[in-house]
Write an enzyme that holds these catalytic residues in place. Structure first.
Site, PDB file in Angstrom:
ATOM      1  N   PHE A   9      35.214  -8.140 -33.324  1.00 14.75           N
ATOM      2  CA  PHE A   9      35.389  -9.284 -34.234  1.00 14.75           C
ATOM      3  C   PHE A   9      35.233 -10.622 -33.537  1.00 14.75           C
ATOM      4  O   PHE A   9      35.030 -11.647 -34.181  1.00 14.75           O
ATOM      5  CB  PHE A   9      36.761  -9.202 -34.926  1.00 14.75           C
ATOM      6  CG  PHE A   9      37.920  -9.597 -34.035  1.00 14.75           C
ATOM      7  CD1 PHE A   9      38.226 -10.934 -33.815  1.00 14.75           C
ATOM      8  CD2 PHE A   9      38.715  -8.642 -33.401  1.00 14.75           C
ATOM      9  CE1 PHE A   9      39.284 -11.317 -32.998  1.00 14.75           C
ATOM     10  CE2 PHE A   9      39.766  -9.002 -32.580  1.00 14.75           C
ATOM     11  CZ  PHE A   9      40.044 -10.345 -32.376  1.00 14.75           C
ATOM     12  N   LYS A  41      26.217  -2.262 -36.562  1.00 12.54           N
ATOM     13  CA  LYS A  41      27.454  -2.086 -37.333  1.00 12.54           C
ATOM     14  C   LYS A  41      28.431  -3.135 -36.822  1.00 12.54           C
ATOM     15  O   LYS A  41      29.126  -2.940 -35.824  1.00 12.54           O
ATOM     16  CB  LYS A  41      27.998  -0.664 -37.111  1.00 12.54           C
ATOM     17  CG  LYS A  41      28.869  -0.125 -38.234  1.00 12.54           C
ATOM     18  CD  LYS A  41      30.097  -0.940 -38.510  1.00 12.54           C
ATOM     19  CE  LYS A  41      31.195  -0.765 -37.497  1.00 12.54           C
ATOM     20  NZ  LYS A  41      32.337  -1.708 -37.728  1.00 12.54           N
ATOM     21  N   GLU A  92      34.153  -5.230 -39.246  1.00 14.23           N
ATOM     22  CA  GLU A  92      34.438  -5.414 -40.678  1.00 14.23           C
ATOM     23  C   GLU A  92      35.270  -6.668 -40.935  1.00 14.23           C
ATOM     24  O   GLU A  92      35.394  -7.117 -42.071  1.00 14.23           O
ATOM     25  CB  GLU A  92      35.137  -4.172 -41.241  1.00 14.23           C
ATOM     26  CG  GLU A  92      36.506  -3.839 -40.647  1.00 14.23           C
ATOM     27  CD  GLU A  92      36.432  -3.032 -39.341  1.00 14.23           C
ATOM     28  OE1 GLU A  92      35.482  -3.225 -38.550  1.00 14.23           O
ATOM     29  OE2 GLU A  92      37.350  -2.214 -39.121  1.00 14.23           O
ATOM     30  N   SER A 101      37.440  -2.565 -27.919  1.00  9.91           N
ATOM     31  CA  SER A 101      38.622  -2.292 -27.097  1.00  9.91           C
ATOM     32  C   SER A 101      38.420  -1.017 -26.263  1.00  9.91           C
ATOM     33  O   SER A 101      37.593  -0.164 -26.604  1.00  9.91           O
ATOM     34  CB  SER A 101      39.846  -2.140 -28.006  1.00  9.91           C
ATOM     35  OG  SER A 101      39.612  -1.101 -28.935  1.00  9.91           O
ATOM     36  N   CYS A 160      36.903 -11.703 -24.454  1.00 13.50           N
ATOM     37  CA  CYS A 160      37.037 -10.649 -23.447  1.00 13.50           C
ATOM     38  C   CYS A 160      36.997 -11.238 -22.047  1.00 13.50           C
ATOM     39  O   CYS A 160      37.344 -10.569 -21.087  1.00 13.50           O
ATOM     40  CB  CYS A 160      35.932  -9.628 -23.604  1.00 13.50           C
ATOM     41  SG  CYS A 160      34.326 -10.370 -23.367  1.00 13.50           S
ATOM     42  N   GLU A 169      46.345  -5.496 -22.342  1.00 14.43           N
ATOM     43  CA  GLU A 169      45.545  -6.598 -22.893  1.00 14.43           C
ATOM     44  C   GLU A 169      46.274  -7.145 -24.122  1.00 14.43           C
ATOM     45  O   GLU A 169      46.624  -6.386 -25.027  1.00 14.43           O
ATOM     46  CB  GLU A 169      44.161  -6.096 -23.312  1.00 14.43           C
ATOM     47  CG  GLU A 169      43.300  -7.212 -23.891  1.00 14.43           C
ATOM     48  CD  GLU A 169      41.907  -6.748 -24.329  1.00 14.43           C
ATOM     49  OE1 GLU A 169      41.773  -5.652 -24.901  1.00 14.43           O
ATOM     50  OE2 GLU A 169      40.951  -7.508 -24.096  1.00 14.43           O
TER      51      GLU A 169
HETATM   52  P1  NAD Z   1      37.845  -2.635 -31.753  1.00  7.56           P
HETATM   53  O1  NAD Z   1      37.674  -1.677 -30.647  1.00  7.56           O
HETATM   54  O2  NAD Z   1      39.016  -2.488 -32.656  1.00  7.56           O
HETATM   55  O3  NAD Z   1      36.549  -2.599 -32.724  1.00  7.56           O
HETATM   56  C1  NAD Z   1      35.249  -2.719 -32.190  1.00  7.56           C
HETATM   57  C2  NAD Z   1      34.276  -2.031 -33.145  1.00  7.56           C
HETATM   58  O4  NAD Z   1      34.595  -0.633 -33.229  1.00  7.56           O
HETATM   59  C3  NAD Z   1      34.325  -2.564 -34.575  1.00  7.56           C
HETATM   60  O5  NAD Z   1      33.009  -2.606 -35.072  1.00  7.56           O
HETATM   61  C4  NAD Z   1      35.172  -1.536 -35.307  1.00  7.56           C
HETATM   62  O6  NAD Z   1      34.822  -1.409 -36.675  1.00  7.56           O
HETATM   63  C5  NAD Z   1      34.838  -0.248 -34.571  1.00  7.56           C
HETATM   64  N1  NAD Z   1      35.975   0.676 -34.552  1.00  7.56           N
HETATM   65  C6  NAD Z   1      37.300   0.388 -34.608  1.00  7.56           C
HETATM   66  N2  NAD Z   1      38.042   1.514 -34.537  1.00  7.56           N
HETATM   67  C7  NAD Z   1      37.170   2.544 -34.434  1.00  7.56           C
HETATM   68  C8  NAD Z   1      37.322   3.949 -34.315  1.00  7.56           C
HETATM   69  N3  NAD Z   1      38.532   4.527 -34.293  1.00  7.56           N
HETATM   70  N4  NAD Z   1      36.207   4.716 -34.213  1.00  7.56           N
HETATM   71  C9  NAD Z   1      34.987   4.142 -34.227  1.00  7.56           C
HETATM   72  N5  NAD Z   1      34.785   2.804 -34.339  1.00  7.56           N
HETATM   73  C10 NAD Z   1      35.859   2.015 -34.433  1.00  7.56           C
HETATM   74  O7  NAD Z   1      37.798  -4.110 -31.115  1.00  7.56           O
HETATM   75  P2  NAD Z   1      38.066  -5.514 -31.823  1.00  7.56           P
HETATM   76  O8  NAD Z   1      39.508  -5.633 -32.122  1.00  7.56           O
HETATM   77  O9  NAD Z   1      37.087  -5.747 -32.899  1.00  7.56           O
HETATM   78  O10 NAD Z   1      37.669  -6.496 -30.632  1.00  7.56           O
HETATM   79  C11 NAD Z   1      38.565  -6.864 -29.603  1.00  7.56           C
HETATM   80  C12 NAD Z   1      38.381  -6.026 -28.373  1.00  7.56           C
HETATM   81  O11 NAD Z   1      37.034  -6.114 -27.923  1.00  7.56           O
HETATM   82  C13 NAD Z   1      39.220  -6.509 -27.195  1.00  7.56           C
HETATM   83  O12 NAD Z   1      39.757  -5.375 -26.558  1.00  7.56           O
HETATM   84  C14 NAD Z   1      38.213  -7.210 -26.299  1.00  7.56           C
HETATM   85  O13 NAD Z   1      38.550  -7.262 -24.934  1.00  7.56           O
HETATM   86  C15 NAD Z   1      37.011  -6.397 -26.528  1.00  7.56           C
HETATM   87  N6  NAD Z   1      35.790  -7.100 -26.165  1.00  7.56           N
HETATM   88  C16 NAD Z   1      35.186  -6.737 -25.002  1.00  7.56           C
HETATM   89  C17 NAD Z   1      34.047  -7.410 -24.595  1.00  7.56           C
HETATM   90  C18 NAD Z   1      33.378  -7.053 -23.314  1.00  7.56           C
HETATM   91  O14 NAD Z   1      32.339  -7.591 -23.043  1.00  7.56           O
HETATM   92  N7  NAD Z   1      33.904  -6.148 -22.512  1.00  7.56           N
HETATM   93  C19 NAD Z   1      33.525  -8.428 -25.387  1.00  7.56           C
HETATM   94  C20 NAD Z   1      34.161  -8.751 -26.579  1.00  7.56           C
HETATM   95  C21 NAD Z   1      35.312  -8.074 -26.964  1.00  7.56           C
END
Ligand code: NAD
Length: 498
Positions: free
Chosen positions: A150, A174, A177, A227, A282, A383
């Protein structure tokens, strides 16, 4: 009822057959802005089929012609960068200027992708044997998928699809959401730039859409950013299903402050890196590691600056920090502040009681600063992904490096110092993927590659830069002879050319 944000499949908006919907909030007020339709397996099938059908024509399009479409896209994105930033700010909550900066960082990847004819050049060696040449070709891998978080509704998708498409692949994105609208805007502008239908598709949705994409035999490669637990799961599933995968995970980024650092400069850098985008980056710095006697002076300055920050709606002039993305996430971050207090850290600035006039039920939490944080505390180990900066005190640079190297996360880190020797020791021995020296958020430029180590990246190749060319292509090595001379008698002995 609000209009649902659509999918984008085969070159146009697609309403989808799934009947599940998600709410998209305005985090600044807590109101529901719109809804988003979640893809079901039929919608995912349609997107992958569109990508598969577009593939033969697109991969056969010469890279120079692909690049010209990317260049048209560049012009359109520059013209529309403010609209994209406004929507990113509205759905995410970050300030408009911050969103605009991140849109521009995304566009830089497209600038890099425009050089694809050069980037795709392989290796060549003449006369590897008598009359025999050898060379390598870089060919697209096929239908690629991007799954994004997000926190950067434009930039993170643009880490992925411009390079994948430049390399001759088709793509299904994808997006998160929570922030679905920018992806459709990006796809529409790419179509206006001349991208053939089906080369870029967007499916909205949640886990169900992701699961369908990971199970689809036509999907060749998956780029994920999100994450750590989800990144690890995506990596494992892709490996099991025989797909190429890069899965970037969460972070806990430390900045070391040496006694000889320029403290005014360092304070400003840390305030921006900790509280910009409400800490939902991140590459945010969430831990300042104060070395030796610098700690008291540093904490005093950080506290003064944190208290002076203005928290409010991201589209209001003069606001430094917006709300968190959802009420649920705000409550989670508050829970970490409670835990820090409970476990004995010194709460120097408490953002929990922030009041933002006229902001309804916006998801606000003010800048929060903890001192005397111990490595074993929850707020140091996990985190938080919010506007919470922890100060850990250590006696030496070696102790600071050991603290960082003990973390399971290893995305970014920084050192603030006036000493070249300290900086050199740090860059050589710290076990982290991206390092800043007097630079707080060392996000590599588009022509370098971005990625962490350990639990911050599962896979081998980082995103954008030349590593992304490797990720989105397969190398083929060709050994070629066109002059035959006198036919040699057949031999069953392993041939040598030299
Ligand atoms: P998230 O892991 O909750 O979601 C990321 C994506 O995965 C979304 O598109 C979501 O719909 C999908 N998703 C969520 N749960 C899922 C599941 N159980 N199975 C399959 N797909 C699923 O992350 P978020 O809350 O949207 O973003 C924040 C996180 O992203 C933080 O941990 C941050 O550190 C990380 N992040 C990392 C980087 C990097 O470069 N390493 C960059 C940006 C964000």
């Amino acid at each position: 009822m609000h209009d649902a944000v659509p999918h984008w499949i085969g070159g146009g908006e697609h309403r989808g057959s799934g009947d599940r919907r998600g709410k998209v909030f305005n985090p600044a007020t807590g109101e529901v802005l719109r809804t988003v339709g979640f893809a079901d397996a039929t919608d995912v099938d349609a997107a992958v089929a569109a990508a598969r059908n577009a593939l033969p024509g697109w991969r056969a399009t010469p890279p120079l012609r692909r690049s010209r479409i990317l260049q048209n896209y560049l012009t359109l994105l520059r013209r529309n960068e403010r609209e994209l930033a406004a929507v990113a700010s509205q759905e995410h909550g970050k300030t408009f200027d911050d969103a605009l900066g991140s849109v521009r960082r995304g566009i830089e990847v497209l600038e890099f992708a425009c050089g694809i004819p050069h980037l795709l050049k392989g290796e060549h060696a003449a006369d590897v044997g008598t009359g025999v040449n050898a060379y390598s070709l870089r060919q697209p891998v096929g239908v690629c998928v991007g799954i994004t978080p997000f926190n950067f509704p434009v930039m993170v998708p643009m880490w992925m699809f411009p390079m994948a498409i430049a390399c001759g692949n088709s793509f299904v994105l994808k997006p998160s959401e929570k922030v679905p609208s920018c992806s459709v805007m990006l796809a529409r502008l790419f179509a206006e730039a001349g991208l053939p239908d089906g080369v870029l598709n967007v499916v909205q949705g949640d886990k169900a859409a992701v699961d369908a994409l990971l199970a689809d035999p036509d999907v060749a490669a998956v780029s994920f950013v999100g994450s750590t637990p989800i990144a690890r799961g995506i990596y494992e599933t892709c490996a099991r299903n025989g797909k190429r995968v890069q899965a970037l995970g969460g972070a806990k980024n430390h900045a070391v402050v040496m006694p000889d650092a320029d403290l005014d400069f360092t304070t400003e850098a840390l305030i921006g890196a900790a509280f910009g985008s409400a800490g939902e980056r991140c590459m945010a710095i969430s831990v300042a590691v104060a070395v030796g006697d610098v700690a008291d002076r540093l904490v005093e300055r950080l506290a003064d600056r944190a208290r002076a920050l203005k928290t409010g709606p991201g589209n209001e002039p003069g606001v430094d920090m917006g709300p968190l993305v959802t009420g649920e996430h705000r409550d989670r971050v508050r829970g970490y502040v409670d835990a820090g207090e409970r476990e004995g850290a010194a709460l120097v600035v408490d953002g929990r009681d922030i009041e933002v006039a006229g902001a309804g039920n916006g998801f606000y939490l003010g800048p929060t600063l903890f001192d005397h944080v111990e490595p074993s505390m929850t707020i140091h180990r996990e985190e938080i992904f919010g506007p919470v900066l922890s100060v850990v005190r250590v006696p030496t640079l070696e102790a600071a490096i050991a603290l960082i190297n003990a973390s399971p996360f290893a995305n970014g880190t920084a050192i603030f110092t006036g000493s070249g020797a300290a900086a050199q020791l740090f860059e050589e021995t710290v076990e982290v993927g991206m390092v800043g020296i007097n630079v707080p958020i060392p996000v590599p430029m588009a022509f370098f590659s971005f990625g962490g180590w350990k639990n911050s990246l599962f896979g081998d190749l980082h995103v954008h830069g030349t590593e992304s060319v490797k990720f989105y292509t397969r190398t083929k090595a060709v050994t070629s002879r066109w002059r035959f001379g006198k036919a040699a008698a057949s031999t069953l002995v392993m041939p040598t050319l030299g």
